[in-house]
Design an enzyme around this catalytic site. Structure first.
Site, PDB file in Angstrom:
ATOM      1  N   THR A   1      22.595 -36.369  15.009  1.00  0.00           N
ATOM      2  CA  THR A   1      22.200 -35.092  15.622  1.00  0.00           C
ATOM      3  C   THR A   1      21.780 -35.352  17.057  1.00  0.00           C
ATOM      4  OG1 THR A   1      20.643 -33.239  15.510  1.00  0.00           O
ATOM      5  CG2 THR A   1      19.910 -35.302  14.485  1.00  0.00           C
TER       6      THR A   1
ATOM      7  N   ASP B   1      27.752 -27.390   5.700  1.00  0.00           N
ATOM      8  CA  ASP B   1      28.735 -27.807   4.685  1.00  0.00           C
ATOM      9  C   ASP B   1      27.986 -28.332   3.460  1.00  0.00           C
ATOM     10  OD1 ASP B   1      28.331 -30.767   4.702  1.00  0.00           O
ATOM     11  OD2 ASP B   1      29.073 -30.637   6.757  1.00  0.00           O
TER      12      ASP B   1
ATOM     13  N   HIS C   1      19.556 -24.754   8.086  1.00  0.00           N
ATOM     14  CA  HIS C   1      20.336 -23.780   8.860  1.00  0.00           C
ATOM     15  C   HIS C   1      21.276 -22.956   7.985  1.00  0.00           C
ATOM     16  CE1 HIS C   1      19.697 -26.231  12.833  1.00  0.00           C
ATOM     17  NE2 HIS C   1      18.637 -25.546  12.472  1.00  0.00           N
TER      18      HIS C   1
ATOM     19  N   ARG D   1      35.635 -22.200   9.538  1.00  0.00           N
ATOM     20  CA  ARG D   1      34.762 -23.325   9.142  1.00  0.00           C
ATOM     21  C   ARG D   1      34.685 -23.444   7.625  1.00  0.00           C
ATOM     22  NH1 ARG D   1      29.499 -23.825  11.749  1.00  0.00           N
ATOM     23  NH2 ARG D   1      29.798 -25.901  10.895  1.00  0.00           N
TER      24      ARG D   1
ATOM     25  N   ALA E   1      27.871 -43.327  11.270  1.00  0.00           N
ATOM     26  CA  ALA E   1      27.048 -43.286  10.053  1.00  0.00           C
ATOM     27  C   ALA E   1      27.774 -43.924   8.865  1.00  0.00           C
ATOM     28  CB  ALA E   1      26.680 -41.838   9.729  1.00  0.00           C
TER      29      ALA E   1
ATOM     30  N   GLN F   1      20.736 -30.173   8.751  1.00  0.00           N
ATOM     31  CA  GLN F   1      21.029 -29.019   9.611  1.00  0.00           C
ATOM     32  C   GLN F   1      22.442 -28.522   9.325  1.00  0.00           C
ATOM     33  OE1 GLN F   1      19.511 -29.813  13.921  1.00  0.00           O
ATOM     34  NE2 GLN F   1      19.820 -31.784  12.986  1.00  0.00           N
ATOM     35  N   ASN F   2      23.167 -29.283   8.518  1.00  0.00           N
ATOM     36  CA  ASN F   2      24.573 -28.942   8.289  1.00  0.00           C
ATOM     37  C   ASN F   2      24.717 -27.811   7.282  1.00  0.00           C
ATOM     38  OD1 ASN F   2      25.026 -31.007  10.005  1.00  0.00           O
ATOM     39  ND2 ASN F   2      25.695 -32.477   8.455  1.00  0.00           N
TER      40      ASN F   2
HETATM   41  N1  APR Z   1      28.044 -40.878  12.844  1.00  0.00           N
HETATM   42  C1  APR Z   1      26.827 -40.504  13.305  1.00  0.00           C
HETATM   43  N2  APR Z   1      26.672 -39.650  14.342  1.00  0.00           N
HETATM   44  C2  APR Z   1      27.773 -39.173  14.938  1.00  0.00           C
HETATM   45  C3  APR Z   1      29.085 -39.533  14.511  1.00  0.00           C
HETATM   46  C4  APR Z   1      29.195 -40.430  13.422  1.00  0.00           C
HETATM   47  N3  APR Z   1      30.373 -40.841  12.953  1.00  0.00           N
HETATM   48  N4  APR Z   1      29.973 -38.885  15.313  1.00  0.00           N
HETATM   49  C5  APR Z   1      29.249 -38.160  16.211  1.00  0.00           C
HETATM   50  N5  APR Z   1      27.921 -38.331  15.991  1.00  0.00           N
HETATM   51  C6  APR Z   1      26.779 -37.764  16.712  1.00  0.00           C
HETATM   52  C7  APR Z   1      27.031 -37.450  18.169  1.00  0.00           C
HETATM   53  O1  APR Z   1      26.789 -38.589  18.972  1.00  0.00           O
HETATM   54  C8  APR Z   1      26.016 -36.334  18.449  1.00  0.00           C
HETATM   55  O2  APR Z   1      24.824 -36.874  18.959  1.00  0.00           O
HETATM   56  O3  APR Z   1      26.444 -36.533  16.123  1.00  0.00           O
HETATM   57  C9  APR Z   1      25.733 -35.740  17.066  1.00  0.00           C
HETATM   58  C10 APR Z   1      26.177 -34.308  16.902  1.00  0.00           C
HETATM   59  O4  APR Z   1      25.436 -33.492  17.748  1.00  0.00           O
HETATM   60  P1  APR Z   1      25.658 -31.905  17.807  1.00  0.00           P
HETATM   61  O5  APR Z   1      27.104 -31.585  17.934  1.00  0.00           O
HETATM   62  O6  APR Z   1      24.750 -31.370  18.846  1.00  0.00           O
HETATM   63  O7  APR Z   1      25.212 -31.422  16.320  1.00  0.00           O
HETATM   64  P2  APR Z   1      23.763 -31.178  15.753  1.00  0.00           P
HETATM   65  O8  APR Z   1      22.750 -31.993  16.465  1.00  0.00           O
HETATM   66  O9  APR Z   1      23.854 -31.291  14.280  1.00  0.00           O
HETATM   67  O10 APR Z   1      23.524 -29.645  16.121  1.00  0.00           O
HETATM   68  C11 APR Z   1      22.315 -29.046  15.736  1.00  0.00           C
HETATM   69  O11 APR Z   1      23.022 -26.963  16.653  1.00  0.00           O
HETATM   70  O12 APR Z   1      24.638 -25.379  17.067  1.00  0.00           O
HETATM   71  C12 APR Z   1      23.609 -25.733  16.254  1.00  0.00           C
HETATM   72  O13 APR Z   1      23.117 -24.889  14.139  1.00  0.00           O
HETATM   73  C13 APR Z   1      23.941 -25.823  14.783  1.00  0.00           C
HETATM   74  O14 APR Z   1      22.984 -27.295  13.110  1.00  0.00           O
HETATM   75  C14 APR Z   1      23.543 -27.234  14.415  1.00  0.00           C
HETATM   76  C15 APR Z   1      22.532 -27.576  15.493  1.00  0.00           C
END
Ligand code: APR
Length: 252
Positions: free
Chosen positions: A193, A109, A124, A74, A241, A106-107
């Protein structure tokens, strides 16, 4: 339940008034258009992995080599990625709003910083940092890759050096600041998210709790799919986004 009517003046925009305070929460989706994988769903980082093997203190103690291999990959990917139009739109908004803008991501990066965001916290942790798993010494900047156990480092105290990432079962960072900003914001924007990981998934409810007739709070979600907590938002803007954010805001 909170369902309030959006402003009808600019139906496809979010109007930000002179006295609004904006709280932004981002998740993996905002970095998707930069080529970084999200976590959940087909092709996501957790597909085919047991989260507890990679992202928990127990997984770390059981197999640090596997955990470092995952975070090294990563690190490599994040270093190759560039901020996208979504990151840049938020940096521009911060430039316009100054201290009335706060970003919680929460990212792990650093694409928000590289796009120009300044007033932000990583709840995070950060991929570009490591820390000791035993003592309280400060996290430090670390771009190393740890492909196998022979490359692992030890702290002066004898503890193992681990990624500075908040794993499941650990307490998110900067919570005091986050709670303070949530209680003061009048406009919340949640981007990319899935709305399933706590406590971030509850932030929209906490912001809504401060809604009064005199001090209305509006909450918006931006992403291609409705998140699990979609019902809590004033409105969901469906789409990527990087496509939606650059033209979403109207500063009154
Ligand atoms: N623009 C906006 N949203 C998007 C895009 C985009 N181009 N592409 C995908 N998504 C959305 C998806 O629809 C999904 O709902 O981003 C979301 C990503 O969700 P997750 O993979 O669950 O990520 P996240 O919610 O950030 O995870 C939260 O979980 O594993 C842990 O610590 C890790 O910070 C992370 C936390």
């Amino acid at each position: 339940m909170t369902h309030r009517k959006p402003s009808s003046l600019h139906p496809h925009k979010i109007t930000i008034g002179k006295r609004d305070r904006v709280f932004v929460l981002t998740g993996a989706g905002i970095s998707a258009e930069s080529g970084l994988s999200t976590f959940r769903g087909a092709g996501g980082l957790w597909a085919g992995e047991r989260i507890e093997d990679i992202a928990s203190p127990r997984g770390w103690h059981r197999d640090p080599e596997r955990v470092w291999r995952f975070y090294s990959q990563r690190r490599e990917k994040a270093a190759e990625a560039e901020p996208n139009d979504g990151h840049r739109a938020l940096a521009r908004l911060e430039e316009q709003l100054g201290e009335r803008f706060f970003l919680c991501t929460q990212n792990v990066d650093n694409l928000h910083e590289r796009a120009g965001s300044r007033n932000l916290v990583h709840m995070h942790g950060e991929l570009s940092q490591s820390r000791c798993d035993s003592c309280e010494s400060e996290p430090f900047t670390d771009a190393h890759l740890y492909p196998d156990a022979s490359t692992h480092m030890r702290c002066e105290c004898g503890g193992r050096i681990r990624p500075n990432i908040v794993w499941f079962g650990e307490v998110p960072l900067h919570m005091e600041r986050i709670l303070d900003e949530l209680s003061r914001c009048t406009l919340m924007l949640v981007i990319g998210t899935s709305g399933v990981v706590q406590p971030a998934a509850s932030f929209v409810h906490w912001a809504n709790q401060h809604h009064t007739e005199d001090r209305p709070v509006r909450t918006y979600y931006v992403g291609p799919e409705h998140p699990a907590n979609a019902i809590a938002f004033t409105r969901v803007f469906e789409g990527a986004a990087g496509e939606i954010l650059p033209t979403l805001f109207h500063l009154a």
